[in-house]
Design a protein around this motif. Structure first.
Motif, mmCIF file in Angstrom:
data_model
loop_
_atom_site.group_PDB
_atom_site.id
_atom_site.type_symbol
_atom_site.label_atom_id
_atom_site.label_comp_id
_atom_site.label_asym_id
_atom_site.label_seq_id
_atom_site.Cartn_x
_atom_site.Cartn_y
_atom_site.Cartn_z
ATOM 1 N N ARG A 68 0.802 -1.229 0.000
ATOM 2 C CA ARG A 68 0.000 0.000 0.000
ATOM 3 C C ARG A 68 0.834 1.278 0.000
ATOM 4 O O ARG A 68 0.308 2.349 -0.324
ATOM 5 C CB ARG A 68 -0.928 -0.016 1.216
ATOM 6 C CG ARG A 68 -1.992 1.067 1.219
ATOM 7 C CD ARG A 68 -2.900 0.923 2.419
ATOM 8 N NE ARG A 68 -3.839 -0.154 2.266
ATOM 9 C CZ ARG A 68 -5.095 -0.006 1.845
ATOM 10 N NH1 ARG A 68 -5.539 1.184 1.525
ATOM 11 N NH2 ARG A 68 -5.896 -1.047 1.747
ATOM 12 N N THR A 69 2.098 1.196 0.379
ATOM 13 C CA THR A 69 2.916 2.403 0.519
ATOM 14 C C THR A 69 4.112 2.383 -0.439
ATOM 15 O O THR A 69 4.313 1.424 -1.188
ATOM 16 C CB THR A 69 3.436 2.544 1.961
ATOM 17 O OG1 THR A 69 4.471 1.558 2.194
ATOM 18 C CG2 THR A 69 2.318 2.321 2.975
ATOM 19 N N SER A 70 4.916 3.428 -0.348
ATOM 20 C CA SER A 70 6.103 3.533 -1.213
ATOM 21 C C SER A 70 7.361 2.995 -0.538
ATOM 22 O O SER A 70 8.456 3.094 -1.107
ATOM 23 C CB SER A 70 6.335 4.998 -1.607
ATOM 24 O OG SER A 70 6.689 5.767 -0.466
ATOM 25 N N LEU A 71 7.234 2.416 0.651
ATOM 26 C CA LEU A 71 8.413 1.944 1.377
ATOM 27 C C LEU A 71 9.146 0.840 0.621
ATOM 28 O O LEU A 71 10.354 0.652 0.806
ATOM 29 C CB LEU A 71 8.016 1.445 2.770
ATOM 30 C CG LEU A 71 7.460 2.495 3.746
ATOM 31 C CD1 LEU A 71 7.224 1.877 5.120
ATOM 32 C CD2 LEU A 71 8.390 3.698 3.855
ATOM 33 N N ALA A 72 8.431 0.117 -0.229
ATOM 34 C CA ALA A 72 9.060 -0.961 -0.998
ATOM 35 C C ALA A 72 10.147 -0.426 -1.921
ATOM 36 O O ALA A 72 11.071 -1.153 -2.304
ATOM 37 C CB ALA A 72 8.007 -1.707 -1.816
ATOM 38 N N GLY A 73 10.064 0.848 -2.269
ATOM 39 C CA GLY A 73 11.031 1.441 -3.181
ATOM 40 C C GLY A 73 12.220 2.092 -2.512
ATOM 41 O O GLY A 73 13.064 2.689 -3.194
ATOM 42 N N LEU A 74 12.313 2.013 -1.186
ATOM 43 C CA LEU A 74 13.451 2.618 -0.483
ATOM 44 C C LEU A 74 14.752 1.915 -0.845
ATOM 45 O O LEU A 74 14.767 0.713 -1.135
ATOM 46 C CB LEU A 74 13.237 2.545 1.035
ATOM 47 C CG LEU A 74 12.139 3.424 1.624
ATOM 48 C CD1 LEU A 74 12.035 3.194 3.133
ATOM 49 C CD2 LEU A 74 12.403 4.904 1.328
#
Length: 236
Positions: A68-74
């Motif tokens: 659901r968030t953009s944390l996967a792209g960190l």
């Protein structure tokens, strides 16, 4: 609960990946003050301190948060906005003051950073959000972008999605990781909770409230009939 007033930017020191789960190590200045189990908003996402390290902490990202968030792209070495949960006491730095707006750290979805431009002493930022989120974006209303409490300056709606603009003051631009974003970067979006509750109440009332009204009306008619029958019997 958070306010969207970012305390500092932290640095992603390490990312442990396991499928659609993550464990993030983040370096920050207030790491020594954290306790295990404490909540910290990372780019607007409420995470829990699972481990403390020298000058940092680990926090786990579940598959739901991953999707659901953009944390996967960190990435390692990247910067993130950090905010600890609001203090409930009147002691401590800035305690007892509720700036920004109510932020839960429960991200509604992601938007796309379209770009930024200077406007006097401010930086205008444009963001696109998908259609389901666009209805919650209101001019002069609040929105949380990567954990930063911002005010919507302008919004354009369309059937494919919505674009809105926020005017970021110099302090916020210098103090948050928004300045590192480039066109096309994903950002976490949390819409104002007030609008979501109002929508829910109206939808619930439309679906279930009429049944209650019908039941109450029927009960009222039955009570009136019983009262009339008692009066009739007492009269006779």
């Amino acid at each position: 609960m958070f306010t969207g007033l970012v305390e500092e930017t932290g640095k992603v020191e390490q990312i442990r990946r396991n499928g659609s789960s993550l464990s993030l190590e983040i370096k920050c200045g207030f790491a020594g003050e954290l306790a295990l189990g404490e909540s910290v908003a990372v780019n607007g996402v409420c995470l829990t301190v699972s481990e403390k390290t020298g000058g940092g902490f680990f926090a786990d990202v579940t598959p739901e948060t991953f999707r659901r968030t953009s944390l996967a792209g960190l990435e390692n070495g990247g910067f993130v906005n950090l905010e600890r949960a609001m203090l409930a006491s009147s002691a401590g730095k800035n305690a007892g003051r509720f700036g920004g707006h109510i932020v839960q750290g429960h991200v509604d979805g992601t938007g796309v950073f379209l770009g930024s431009s200077l406007d006097g002493n401010a930086v205008n930022v444009k963001i696109r959000v998908p259609k389901p989120l666009g209805k919650y974006i209101v001019e002069k209303g609040s929105v949380c972008v990567d954990g930063v409490s911002l005010t919507v300056a302008d919004v354009k709606y369309s059937s494919s999605g919505s674009e809105f603009k926020v005017a970021v003051i110099p302090h916020t631009w210098k103090s948050t990781a928004l300045r590192f974003k480039s066109a096309g970067s994903p950002v976490n979006i949390e819409c104002d909770i007030v609008g979501k509750y109002i929508e829910h109440f109206l939808a619930w009332n439309e679906k279930y409230g009429k049944e209650d009204e019908s039941s109450e009306s029927q009960n009222s008619e039955n009570d009136s009939l019983e009262e009339m029958m008692r009066s009739f019997k007492s009269y006779h």
